[in-house]
Design an enzyme around this catalytic site. Structure first.
Site, mmCIF file in Angstrom:
data_model
loop_
_atom_site.group_PDB
_atom_site.id
_atom_site.type_symbol
_atom_site.label_atom_id
_atom_site.label_comp_id
_atom_site.label_asym_id
_atom_site.label_seq_id
_atom_site.Cartn_x
_atom_site.Cartn_y
_atom_site.Cartn_z
ATOM 1 N N LYS A 104 0.863 -1.188 0.000
ATOM 2 C CA LYS A 104 0.000 0.000 0.000
ATOM 3 C C LYS A 104 0.889 1.223 0.000
ATOM 4 C CE LYS A 104 -4.464 1.117 0.533
ATOM 5 N NZ LYS A 104 -5.647 0.259 0.351
ATOM 6 N N ASP A 144 -6.966 4.132 -4.700
ATOM 7 C CA ASP A 144 -7.544 4.006 -3.361
ATOM 8 C C ASP A 144 -8.241 5.341 -3.077
ATOM 9 O OD1 ASP A 144 -7.453 2.031 -0.959
ATOM 10 O OD2 ASP A 144 -6.952 3.932 -0.022
ATOM 11 N N GLY A 216 -20.149 7.322 3.551
ATOM 12 C CA GLY A 216 -19.165 7.483 2.476
ATOM 13 C C GLY A 216 -19.859 7.389 1.141
ATOM 14 N N GLY A 218 -18.181 7.927 -1.975
ATOM 15 C CA GLY A 218 -17.186 7.935 -3.050
ATOM 16 C C GLY A 218 -17.501 6.806 -4.012
ATOM 17 N N ASN A 219 -16.503 6.348 -4.725
ATOM 18 C CA ASN A 219 -16.690 5.286 -5.710
ATOM 19 C C ASN A 219 -17.272 4.027 -5.065
ATOM 20 O OD1 ASN A 219 -15.033 2.710 -7.007
ATOM 21 N ND2 ASN A 219 -15.956 4.073 -8.508
ATOM 22 N N GLY A 221 -18.869 3.544 -1.932
ATOM 23 C CA GLY A 221 -20.190 3.692 -1.315
ATOM 24 C C GLY A 221 -21.294 3.844 -2.347
HETATM 25 N N1 GLU Z 1 -7.380 0.145 -2.945
HETATM 26 C C1 GLU Z 1 -8.162 -1.026 -3.087
HETATM 27 C C2 GLU Z 1 -8.152 -1.834 -1.804
HETATM 28 O O1 GLU Z 1 -7.974 -1.307 -0.733
HETATM 29 C C3 GLU Z 1 -7.772 -1.843 -4.327
HETATM 30 C C4 GLU Z 1 -6.350 -2.303 -4.372
HETATM 31 C C5 GLU Z 1 -5.953 -2.905 -5.702
HETATM 32 O O2 GLU Z 1 -6.784 -3.025 -6.579
HETATM 33 O O3 GLU Z 1 -4.772 -3.252 -5.823
HETATM 34 O O4 GLU Z 1 -8.402 -3.005 -1.797
#
Ligand code: GLU
Length: 407
Positions: A104, A144, A216, A218-219, A221
Site C-alpha cells: 500500500k 484508493d 461514504g 465515493g466510488n 459507497g
Molecule cells: N485500494 C483497493 C483496496 O484497498 C484496491 C487495491 C488494488 O486493486 O490493488 O483493496
C-alpha cells in the site's frame, strides 16, 4: 485518543496466530513489512513556489505473488496507516485467492486543494521516485481513497518512459482506453454486494426490504448503494464528510444524487431528502450499516448506539478492536473489510491478467468471475467461523493466514 491502525492490524494478527498456533517464522514475517519506502516529492506549484510532499510505499509481504495494493492521497496519510493498509492487503489478497502479496502507499496531501496540473506533477514525481521498487511482477499499485484511473495513467506513463517499454500491468485501475478492465470501477461496490448476498444466503436470511445506511459516498459507497438496491434492499441514507442525506421512503436513483453532489459539492438540498449531520448515518435505525469511508468510524464512542444488526465493512479498518469486541458480544454480524471490499483487488487481478496475456474480457464475463470469487471467499470464511465458533473477522484471518502458510 488517536487509534493507531498498525496496532489494530497487529492485534488482529495476534488473535488469529494464536488460534492457528502459527509457526514462529511466518508469524515474524507477517509482523513486519518486507520493505518500507518513504520519499520526498518536491513539486512546483502553479504560483511558482515549491512544496515538498511525503510519499510512502510499504511492501508488506510477497509470499503469494507481487506486492499489490492502492495508493491513497489524503492529508492524514502516514507510515502507521500505510503499514496497516499494506498488511490488510496481504490478508485480503490471500482471502480472495489472487496470486498477489500485499502493499500500500500514499501521499500526505489534500488533492482537492491542488490544481489538475499540480496533481499531475505530484503524481509523476511520485512515479519516478517509486520506479525502482514497482513493476508488473514486483509491486503493482492501484487506486484508493482520492486516486483514480487518471492518476494511474500518469504513473504508467512515467514508468514506461523510464523503462523504455510498454508496461500496462505496472498499475491497475486504469481507465478503459488506457489498458483498464471492464468492471474495475464498479468492482469494489459490486463485490461487497455479492459478499453480503452470499452470507445472507448462508444464514438463510433474505435481503428483500432490508434497510441500509452507507457512510461514504465515493466510488465504493455509491456503487454499493446501487447494487444493494438491485438486491432488493431499501437504502435510506448515504453520507459524506459534511453531512448525511436521509430518505425514509428509500433512495431510488443513486445517479441523481451523484449528479447533485457533483453540481453542488454537497449532499445537502437533494429534493425530498432530509439533511443530517455526518455522524448521524452511523446511528440510524437500519438493518445494515455500511462504513465505506476511512478507518476508525466505529469506535468505543459510538458502538453502543449502533442499531444495525449487520455491518458491511466496505472501508479498510473502519472498526476499532474495542468496538469490534462489543459488536461480537452483541451478536451483530460484521462482514470484515478483507472480505467485503476485496472485489476491487479481485478485478485488479483480472485487469493485470488481461494486460499480461493481451486479452480483453467483456463486462459480463468480469462480473461473473467476480461473483464466483466473492462467493467462494464468503463461503470459506463462513465455514471457518462455524468450525472455529468465532467471528467472521477471525475466521477470515484464519483462512488467509493458512493459505500463506501453505505456500
Ligand atoms: N485500494 C483497493 C483496496 O484497498 C484496491 C487495491 C488494488 O486493486 O490493488 O483493496
Amino acid at each position: 485518543m488517536a487509534i493507531d491502525p498498525w496496532e489494530t492490524a497487529q492485534g488482529q494478527l495476534e488473535l488469529a496466530s494464536k488460534r492457528l498456533s502459527l509457526d514462529a517464522f511466518l508469524h515474524a514475517r507477517l509482523s513486519q513489512p518486507d520493505r518500507i519506502v518513504e520519499v520526498s516529492l518536491p513539486v512546483t506549484m502553479d504560483d511558482g513556489s515549491v512544496r515538498v510532499f511525503s510519499g510512502f510505499r510499504v511492501q508488506h509481504n510477497n509470499i503469494r505473488g507481487p506486492y499489490k495494493g492502492g495508493l491513497r492521497y489524503h492529508p492524514d496519510v502516514d507510515m502507521s496507516e500505510v503499514k496497516a493498509l499494506s498488511f490488510w492487503m496481504t490478508m485480503k489478497n490471500a482471502l480472495i485467492d489472487v496470486p498477489f502479496g500485499g502493499g500500500k502507499g500514499g501521499v500526505a496531501v489534500d488533492p482537492k486543494k491542488l490544481s489538475a496540473s499540480e496533481l499531475e506533477r505530484l503524481t509523476r514525481e511520485f512515479a519516478r521516485k517509486l520506479y525502482p521498487v514497482i513493476g508488473p511482477t514486483t509491486d503493482v499499485p492501484a487506486p484508493d481513497v482520492n486516486t483514480n484511473g487518471q492518476i494511474m495513467m500518469w504513473i504508467r506513463d512515467e514508468y514506461e518512459k523510464i523503462a523504455g517499454k510498454q508496461s500496462p500491468a505496472v498499475v491497475t485501475g486504469k481507465s478503459l482506453d488506457n489498458g483498464g478492465s471492464e468492471g474495475r470501477t464498479e468492482a469494489t461496490g459490486l463485490g461487497g454486494s455479492f459478499a453480503l448476498e452470499a452470507l445472507m444466503q448462508l444464514k438463510g436470511e433474505s435481503l428483500k426490504g432490508k434497510t441500509v445506511a452507507i457512510q461514504g459516498f465515493g466510488n465504493v459507497g455509491s456503487y454499493f448503494a446501487e447494487y444493494a438496491i438491485e438486491l432488493g434492499c431499501k437504502v435510506v441514507a448515504v453520507s459524506d464528510s459534511k453531512g448525511t442525506l436521509y430518505m425514509n421512503q428509500g433512495i431510488k436513483d443513486i445517479k441523481a444524487i451523484e449528479k447533485h453532489k457533483k453540481a453542488t459539492r454537497s449532499l445537502e438540498g437533494f429534493p425530498g431528502a432530509e439533511y443530517l449531520d455526518p455522524s448521524a448515518v452511523m446511528l440510524l435505525d437500519v438493518d445494515i450499516l455500511v462504513p465505506a469511508a476511512l478507518e476508525n468510524s466505529i469506535t468505543i464512542d459510538n458502538v453502543n448506539d449502533i442499531r444495525a444488526t449487520t455491518i458491511v465493512e466496505m472501508a479498510n479498518g473502519p472498526t476499532t478492536p474495542e468496538a469490534d469486541a462489543i459488536l461480537n458480544e452483541k451478536g451483530i454480524m460484521v462482514i470484515p473489510d478483507i472480505l467485503a471490499n476485496s472485489g476491487g483487488v479481485a478485478v485488479s487481478y483480472f485487469e493485470w491478467f488481461q494486460n499480461m496475456n493481451d486479452e480483453n474480457w467483456g463486462k459480463d464475463d468480469v462480473f461473473s468471475k467476480l461473483k464466483a470469487k466473492m462467493t467462494a471467499a464468503a463461503e470459506a470464511t463462513f465455514a471457518s467461523a462455524v468450525k472455529n465458533s468465532c467471528s467472521l473477522r477471525e475466521a477470515a484471518y484464519m483462512v488467509s493466514i493458512s493459505r500463506l502458510a501453505d505456500k
